[in-house]
Design an enzyme around this catalytic site. Sequence first.
Site, PDB file in Angstrom:
ATOM      1  N   SER A  80       0.838  -1.193   0.000  1.00 15.66           N
ATOM      2  CA  SER A  80       0.000   0.000   0.000  1.00 15.66           C
ATOM      3  C   SER A  80       0.875   1.245   0.000  1.00 15.66           C
ATOM      4  CB  SER A  80      -0.887   0.005   1.240  1.00 15.66           C
ATOM      5  OG  SER A  80      -0.095   0.286   2.373  1.00 15.66           O
ATOM      6  N   LYS A  81       0.262   2.367  -0.263  1.00 10.42           N
ATOM      7  CA  LYS A  81       0.987   3.644  -0.293  1.00 10.42           C
ATOM      8  C   LYS A  81       1.693   3.897   1.026  1.00 10.42           C
ATOM      9  CE  LYS A  81       0.611   6.887  -3.566  1.00 10.42           C
ATOM     10  NZ  LYS A  81      -0.249   6.671  -4.676  1.00 10.42           N
ATOM     11  N   ARG A  82       0.939   3.690   2.091  1.00 11.93           N
ATOM     12  CA  ARG A  82       1.484   3.959   3.418  1.00 11.93           C
ATOM     13  C   ARG A  82       2.774   3.158   3.647  1.00 11.93           C
ATOM     14  NH1 ARG A  82       1.334   1.276   7.937  1.00 11.93           N
ATOM     15  NH2 ARG A  82      -0.051  -0.311   7.127  1.00 11.93           N
ATOM     16  N   GLU A  83       2.805   1.951   3.093  1.00 16.76           N
ATOM     17  CA  GLU A  83       3.931   1.073   3.391  1.00 16.76           C
ATOM     18  C   GLU A  83       5.144   1.315   2.509  1.00 16.76           C
ATOM     19  OE1 GLU A  83       1.476  -2.810   4.791  1.00 16.76           O
ATOM     20  OE2 GLU A  83       1.466  -2.164   2.718  1.00 16.76           O
ATOM     21  N   GLY A  84       4.978   2.097   1.474  1.00 13.86           N
ATOM     22  CA  GLY A  84       6.178   2.299   0.691  1.00 13.86           C
ATOM     23  C   GLY A  84       5.959   2.148  -0.796  1.00 13.86           C
TER      24      GLY A  84
END
Length: 484
Positions: free
Chosen positions: A250-254
Amino acid sequence: MVRTRFAPSPTGQLHLGNLRVAVFNHLFTRHHGGTFVIRVEDTDRERNVPGALEAILEDLAWAGLHWDEGPDRGGPFGPYLQSQREERHREAALELLRAGKVYRCFCSDAFLSAVREEGEGGAPGTGCPGACQQLDPAESERRVGDGDAATLRFPVPAERIRVEDAVRGEVGFHGHDIGDFVILRADGRSTYNFAVVVDDIDMEITHVIRGAGHLSNTPKQALLFDALGARRPVFAHLPMVLGDNRKKLSKREGAAGVAELRAHGYPPDAVVNYLSLLGWSPGDDREVLSREELESELSLERVGASDAVFDLEKLRWISAQHLARLSLDALVAAVEPFLDRTKFPLEGQDLRRGVEAIRTRLHTLGEVNEHLELLFPEASALAAGVEEVRGEGLEAMRVVAGVREALARLPTWEAEPLAQTVRDAGKALGARGPALFHPVRLALCGARSGPDLGLVLAALGRDRTLERLGASRLTDLGLDGVWV
Ligand code: GLU
């Protein structure tokens, strides 16, 4: 001679997953003393984003993944923008037609989609639904002469197609599942898979290292290498990178861009180190590796096929380890561009000592400001600290005043004697542990805990220290000095 390529599409910013592919290509190439090429796959004009290529190249340069040939620096196998090679792709496709290795297909898009919708496409691998492969060559010529639009299709044999992969070993595909595919569109433009293969051949690429998402393209590409009479490159498909819920990153994760990591101040060596571990390991339990170690040790044999999981905490840890390995001077230089100078107008020795006091807390360079805040809090936070000391009572105030007097007598101002002086003063005052350190820290920095006290005192310097410790005296009650 090893030649690899990284083939970004300029459709947006470089994401961590793409950067990992570039990292593996680069390290592998440097390991073998080969040539690393950037080829830009920009033929999908509608999806190209202005400025994206420049930003991608800048991110790659930031990561230290320097290329030997590419769109900005040229090279003997250019042009390196795929869009400038379209004529060459068309030529290669027509060569295959002349050699009888592909056939003209007159099925219109409307016809193909109608067939698809009715589910009457026939088994894939049995040619196009219009059976164009069976057309008499003279008839085919006549229709082209009449201006009928035709694509060029590659006939896929209805048999097992084997591809050797350096990571996965032999991978098998069935021709039926692939079906005859188009290499040249009716408007004369090459399809993606064909352009990739022609360019890889022309650029003499020896190793195609890319994400597992491209595995499904590989049988088509392998067949095209064969048909074009070229040796297949070594294919190596890196494992997928998943988020911590084992789903797509996901975006949050990288999935977020490399630009974001840069802005946070992750050192490029740490990012390269971390990404190299997504699919590879050095074979022992080392996790913090320098670029030199990575270049000398990375090999495709040690790349695993099972999915890798992106772990931001691990990246932060590795980043902290890389920062810890820097000399103080190198760290100060690295931190400077991230420093909020309006809040912390530190220069020279002051900056050096400030950074020294907080360096063990840093995970990224960008964190420098939040940690300097521990030493140089807002005036209101300092005032609140003083109030707290007073609130704790006369004993706490006596400790602060006693420590201040002891420090004031010191001839020099160095971290180790400073810390020792505080401890000695505590002994003399009959205070130790929290009874000593809480009031001193509250008066100094407005908080009960913080970085190493000796380093904090060194960073604050004599004048600031004595001034802050003096602020909790009972001047306003006319009792100043009574407790010393
Ligand atoms: N342009 C492709 C991508 O951005 C790379 C293709 C390849 O490596 O063969 O994923």
